[in-house]
Scaffold this active site. Sequence first.
Site, mmCIF file in Angstrom:
data_model
loop_
_atom_site.group_PDB
_atom_site.id
_atom_site.type_symbol
_atom_site.label_atom_id
_atom_site.label_comp_id
_atom_site.label_asym_id
_atom_site.label_seq_id
_atom_site.Cartn_x
_atom_site.Cartn_y
_atom_site.Cartn_z
ATOM 1 N N LEU A 38 -96.320 -37.814 79.967
ATOM 2 C CA LEU A 38 -97.387 -38.237 79.045
ATOM 3 C C LEU A 38 -97.968 -37.032 78.318
ATOM 4 C CD1 LEU A 38 -99.278 -41.127 80.914
ATOM 5 C CD2 LEU A 38 -97.362 -41.276 79.300
ATOM 6 N N SER A 88 -89.805 -33.322 70.737
ATOM 7 C CA SER A 88 -88.873 -33.876 69.740
ATOM 8 C C SER A 88 -89.187 -33.499 68.290
ATOM 9 C CB SER A 88 -88.867 -35.403 69.861
ATOM 10 O OG SER A 88 -90.112 -35.932 69.416
ATOM 11 N N THR A 128 -79.038 -35.399 69.408
ATOM 12 C CA THR A 128 -79.386 -35.555 67.996
ATOM 13 C C THR A 128 -78.315 -34.993 67.070
ATOM 14 O OG1 THR A 128 -80.917 -34.690 66.325
ATOM 15 C CG2 THR A 128 -80.732 -33.418 68.320
ATOM 16 N N ASP A 129 -78.237 -35.538 65.857
ATOM 17 C CA ASP A 129 -77.301 -35.005 64.854
ATOM 18 C C ASP A 129 -77.728 -33.622 64.369
ATOM 19 O OD1 ASP A 129 -79.497 -35.736 63.294
ATOM 20 O OD2 ASP A 129 -78.347 -36.887 61.832
ATOM 21 N N GLU A 130 -78.986 -33.222 64.696
ATOM 22 C CA GLU A 130 -79.453 -31.903 64.231
ATOM 23 C C GLU A 130 -78.671 -30.763 64.850
ATOM 24 O OE1 GLU A 130 -83.481 -30.942 63.809
ATOM 25 O OE2 GLU A 130 -84.055 -32.917 63.116
ATOM 26 N N TYR A 153 -86.011 -26.405 68.069
ATOM 27 C CA TYR A 153 -85.774 -27.753 68.611
ATOM 28 C C TYR A 153 -84.282 -28.051 68.698
ATOM 29 C CZ TYR A 153 -84.890 -32.758 68.478
ATOM 30 O OH TYR A 153 -84.375 -34.001 68.725
ATOM 31 N N LYS A 157 -81.711 -28.572 71.920
ATOM 32 C CA LYS A 157 -80.935 -29.803 72.163
ATOM 33 C C LYS A 157 -79.444 -29.458 72.291
ATOM 34 C CE LYS A 157 -82.286 -33.532 72.322
ATOM 35 N NZ LYS A 157 -82.877 -34.336 73.424
ATOM 36 N N LYS A 192 -93.823 -37.608 62.272
ATOM 37 C CA LYS A 192 -92.492 -37.673 61.690
ATOM 38 C C LYS A 192 -92.592 -38.306 60.302
ATOM 39 C CE LYS A 192 -91.010 -36.172 65.660
ATOM 40 N NZ LYS A 192 -90.801 -36.999 66.830
ATOM 41 N N ASN A 252 -85.341 -37.403 50.911
ATOM 42 C CA ASN A 252 -86.692 -37.705 51.401
ATOM 43 C C ASN A 252 -87.567 -38.363 50.325
ATOM 44 O OD1 ASN A 252 -86.037 -36.623 53.871
ATOM 45 N ND2 ASN A 252 -86.855 -34.596 53.387
ATOM 46 N N GLY A 278 -86.133 -22.594 57.479
ATOM 47 C CA GLY A 278 -84.813 -22.960 58.024
ATOM 48 C C GLY A 278 -84.471 -24.429 57.828
HETATM 49 P P1 NAD Z 1 -91.089 -38.689 71.466
HETATM 50 O O1 NAD Z 1 -91.629 -37.338 71.136
HETATM 51 O O2 NAD Z 1 -91.651 -39.877 70.795
HETATM 52 O O3 NAD Z 1 -91.226 -38.951 73.043
HETATM 53 C C1 NAD Z 1 -90.900 -37.972 73.990
HETATM 54 C C2 NAD Z 1 -91.359 -38.475 75.363
HETATM 55 O O4 NAD Z 1 -90.975 -37.492 76.347
HETATM 56 C C3 NAD Z 1 -92.883 -38.649 75.466
HETATM 57 O O5 NAD Z 1 -93.186 -39.870 76.111
HETATM 58 C C4 NAD Z 1 -93.316 -37.450 76.318
HETATM 59 O O6 NAD Z 1 -94.494 -37.695 77.072
HETATM 60 C C5 NAD Z 1 -92.086 -37.251 77.200
HETATM 61 N N1 NAD Z 1 -91.997 -35.870 77.703
HETATM 62 C C6 NAD Z 1 -92.070 -34.723 76.977
HETATM 63 N N2 NAD Z 1 -91.984 -33.655 77.786
HETATM 64 C C7 NAD Z 1 -91.803 -34.134 79.049
HETATM 65 C C8 NAD Z 1 -91.640 -33.523 80.319
HETATM 66 N N3 NAD Z 1 -91.637 -32.184 80.468
HETATM 67 N N4 NAD Z 1 -91.476 -34.315 81.396
HETATM 68 C C9 NAD Z 1 -91.483 -35.669 81.275
HETATM 69 N N5 NAD Z 1 -91.667 -36.309 80.100
HETATM 70 C C10 NAD Z 1 -91.820 -35.543 79.002
HETATM 71 O O7 NAD Z 1 -89.510 -38.569 71.244
HETATM 72 P P2 NAD Z 1 -88.510 -39.626 70.588
HETATM 73 O O8 NAD Z 1 -88.580 -39.519 69.120
HETATM 74 O O9 NAD Z 1 -88.679 -40.926 71.254
HETATM 75 O O10 NAD Z 1 -87.117 -38.974 71.030
HETATM 76 C C11 NAD Z 1 -86.529 -39.295 72.289
HETATM 77 C C12 NAD Z 1 -85.230 -38.531 72.428
HETATM 78 O O11 NAD Z 1 -84.337 -38.880 71.361
HETATM 79 C C13 NAD Z 1 -85.367 -37.010 72.376
HETATM 80 O O12 NAD Z 1 -84.504 -36.460 73.336
HETATM 81 C C14 NAD Z 1 -84.927 -36.639 70.971
HETATM 82 O O13 NAD Z 1 -84.375 -35.340 70.947
HETATM 83 C C15 NAD Z 1 -83.875 -37.706 70.699
HETATM 84 N N6 NAD Z 1 -83.691 -38.090 69.296
HETATM 85 C C16 NAD Z 1 -84.757 -38.457 68.531
HETATM 86 C C17 NAD Z 1 -84.528 -38.872 67.205
HETATM 87 C C18 NAD Z 1 -85.680 -39.319 66.319
HETATM 88 O O14 NAD Z 1 -85.444 -39.547 65.136
HETATM 89 N N7 NAD Z 1 -86.886 -39.471 66.822
HETATM 90 C C19 NAD Z 1 -83.228 -38.904 66.685
HETATM 91 C C20 NAD Z 1 -82.165 -38.490 67.501
HETATM 92 C C21 NAD Z 1 -82.403 -38.102 68.813
HETATM 93 O O1 DAU Z 2 -81.952 -36.080 62.851
HETATM 94 C C1 DAU Z 2 -82.510 -36.468 64.087
HETATM 95 C C2 DAU Z 2 -83.856 -35.796 64.260
HETATM 96 O O2 DAU Z 2 -84.737 -36.459 63.359
HETATM 97 C C3 DAU Z 2 -84.393 -35.866 65.677
HETATM 98 O O3 DAU Z 2 -83.568 -35.125 66.525
HETATM 99 C C4 DAU Z 2 -85.824 -35.311 65.756
HETATM 100 O O4 DAU Z 2 -86.353 -35.518 67.053
HETATM 101 C C5 DAU Z 2 -86.673 -36.051 64.748
HETATM 102 O O5 DAU Z 2 -87.964 -35.472 64.715
HETATM 103 C C6 DAU Z 2 -86.049 -35.970 63.359
HETATM 104 O O6 DAU Z 2 -86.078 -34.610 62.869
HETATM 105 P P1 DAU Z 2 -86.376 -34.300 61.327
HETATM 106 O O7 DAU Z 2 -86.844 -32.912 61.207
HETATM 107 O O8 DAU Z 2 -85.231 -34.707 60.463
HETATM 108 O O9 DAU Z 2 -87.550 -35.378 61.118
HETATM 109 P P2 DAU Z 2 -88.956 -35.289 60.380
HETATM 110 O O10 DAU Z 2 -89.476 -36.688 60.366
HETATM 111 O O11 DAU Z 2 -89.829 -34.217 60.934
HETATM 112 O O12 DAU Z 2 -88.542 -34.878 58.907
HETATM 113 C C7 DAU Z 2 -87.636 -35.665 58.146
HETATM 114 C C8 DAU Z 2 -87.453 -34.986 56.799
HETATM 115 O O13 DAU Z 2 -88.701 -35.086 56.080
HETATM 116 C C9 DAU Z 2 -87.152 -33.506 56.876
HETATM 117 O O14 DAU Z 2 -86.294 -33.162 55.807
HETATM 118 C C10 DAU Z 2 -88.512 -32.838 56.680
HETATM 119 C C11 DAU Z 2 -89.221 -33.794 55.734
HETATM 120 N N1 DAU Z 2 -90.678 -33.859 55.870
HETATM 121 C C12 DAU Z 2 -91.207 -34.126 57.092
HETATM 122 C C13 DAU Z 2 -92.566 -34.213 57.282
HETATM 123 C C14 DAU Z 2 -93.146 -34.493 58.645
HETATM 124 C C15 DAU Z 2 -91.500 -33.703 54.764
HETATM 125 O O15 DAU Z 2 -91.021 -33.470 53.636
HETATM 126 N N2 DAU Z 2 -92.850 -33.786 54.945
HETATM 127 C C16 DAU Z 2 -93.429 -34.015 56.160
HETATM 128 O O16 DAU Z 2 -94.668 -34.049 56.259
#
Ligand code: NAD
Ligand code: DAU
Length: 339
Positions: A38, A88, A128-130, A153, A157, A192, A252, A278
């Site tokens: 949490l 994340s 992640t695709d990142e 990040y 990963k 995000k 975007n 970056g």
């Molecule tokens: P999120 O940030 O919404 O949730 C992360 C969760 O992990 C939270 O509930 C947090 O409390 C918990 N957490 C963090 N550190 C912890 C620790 N040390 N011990 C136990 N719990 C911990 O993340 P999300 O967007 O749901 O992403 C979930 C997974 O999917 C991540 O591994 C992320 O890399 C991957 N992912 C996310 C996206 C995306 O677009 N959000 C895309 C591809 C992959």
């Molecule tokens: O591709 C998968 C990844 O997508 C996950 O692994 C990550 O956990 C998740 O956070 C996400 O990463 P991104 O960096 O792609 O997501 P974000 O939503 O932070 O940003 C998406 C795009 O939008 C990126 O090009 C940055 C841009 N952006 C983001 C924010 C928050 C803006 O232009 N303005 C903003 O305020």
Amino acid sequence: MKILVTGGAGFIGSAFIRMVLGAQEPVRGARVLNLDKLTYAGNPENLAAVAGDGRYRFARVDLCDAPAVEAIFEGFRPEVVVHFAAESHVDRSILSPEPVFETNLRGTFTLLEAVRKRGVARFVHISTDEVYGSIPAPEQADEGFPLRPSSPYSASKAGSDLLALSYFTTYGVPVTVTRASNNYGPCQFPEKLIPLMISNAMEDKPLPVYGDGLQVRDWLHVEDHCRAIVAVIEKSRAGEIYNIGGNRSLPNLDVIRKILEATSKREELIRMVADRPGHDRRYALTSAKLTAETGWAPVMEFERGLEATVGWYRDNPGWVERVKSGEYQRFYEINYGAR
Ligand code: NAD
Ligand code: DAU
């Protein structure tokens, strides 16, 4: 099937638990233990739908706390582990890299050690695709594409993917790695792109666009992602990596304009701001391997999914208000006060 979910109070983990314990029961006889620290991103409200369900349990545990993690394995004896827990957010990892290395690397290591000692039928490492870094058009990354992570990040990963796969090669732990593209949907923390733009637009606040706003991301609805994970649990091979994409690449600015349209707000809210250091220009991946092996394909059309997501944020102002108080306010005032 007993499933240990890590990070189940976050955006994707909570959607997965709601789906697995939902009416459709995609995993027959599922029981879930959610291990979550949490952090600011973990929100028990995301799990209100299953809170009273006898098949669901919650343990507030930090992944890096090895004795506590081992006690969970001893008590619950999971058959499957789905490892979502992570720091994340790319921007936070740039501002303060240490937590991503603690949780994403040390935390994954601690979990893998517990799995190695106890044994499970499958360990699904959610990635992640990142990890592929920026992909020049018109290429698409498949699972053999070189790893070129750009941010703390994505480097953490990529490192945890390799560590997890080494436990398959060295110790025979049945690890599968999934690499998904950008998720969107309900309950996503408004740091995000999509939820930030929706909530700012609804409050008539500026929409900060990094650089020229022409960076390309592939958008995957969170429920399509969760269905893919169920397919991976049931039909994939251990020791393998599977990409999970949404088949919908957009710059975007196009996404932001669609949000302005869906919220009936004007383009004047857009603010071009300094670029992310970056910043990866383009993500693009193929999920042909997952489709060929499991039959999975994304079904949510982006415009329909975005409309529903905007509707969710509109219908849940209390959720938005609560997550935007406290830590969120302090974080944005300290780091982005000048915007
Ligand atoms: P999120 O940030 O919404 O949730 C992360 C969760 O992990 C939270 O509930 C947090 O409390 C918990 N957490 C963090 N550190 C912890 C620790 N040390 N011990 C136990 N719990 C911990 O993340 P999300 O967007 O749901 O992403 C979930 C997974 O999917 C991540 O591994 C992320 O890399 C991957 N992912 C996310 C996206 C995306 O677009 N959000 C895309 C591809 C992959
Ligand atoms: O591709 C998968 C990844 O997508 C996950 O692994 C990550 O956990 C998740 O956070 C996400 O990463 P991104 O960096 O792609 O997501 P974000 O939503 O932070 O940003 C998406 C795009 O939008 C990126 O090009 C940055 C841009 N952006 C983001 C924010 C928050 C803006 O232009 N303005 C903003 O305020």
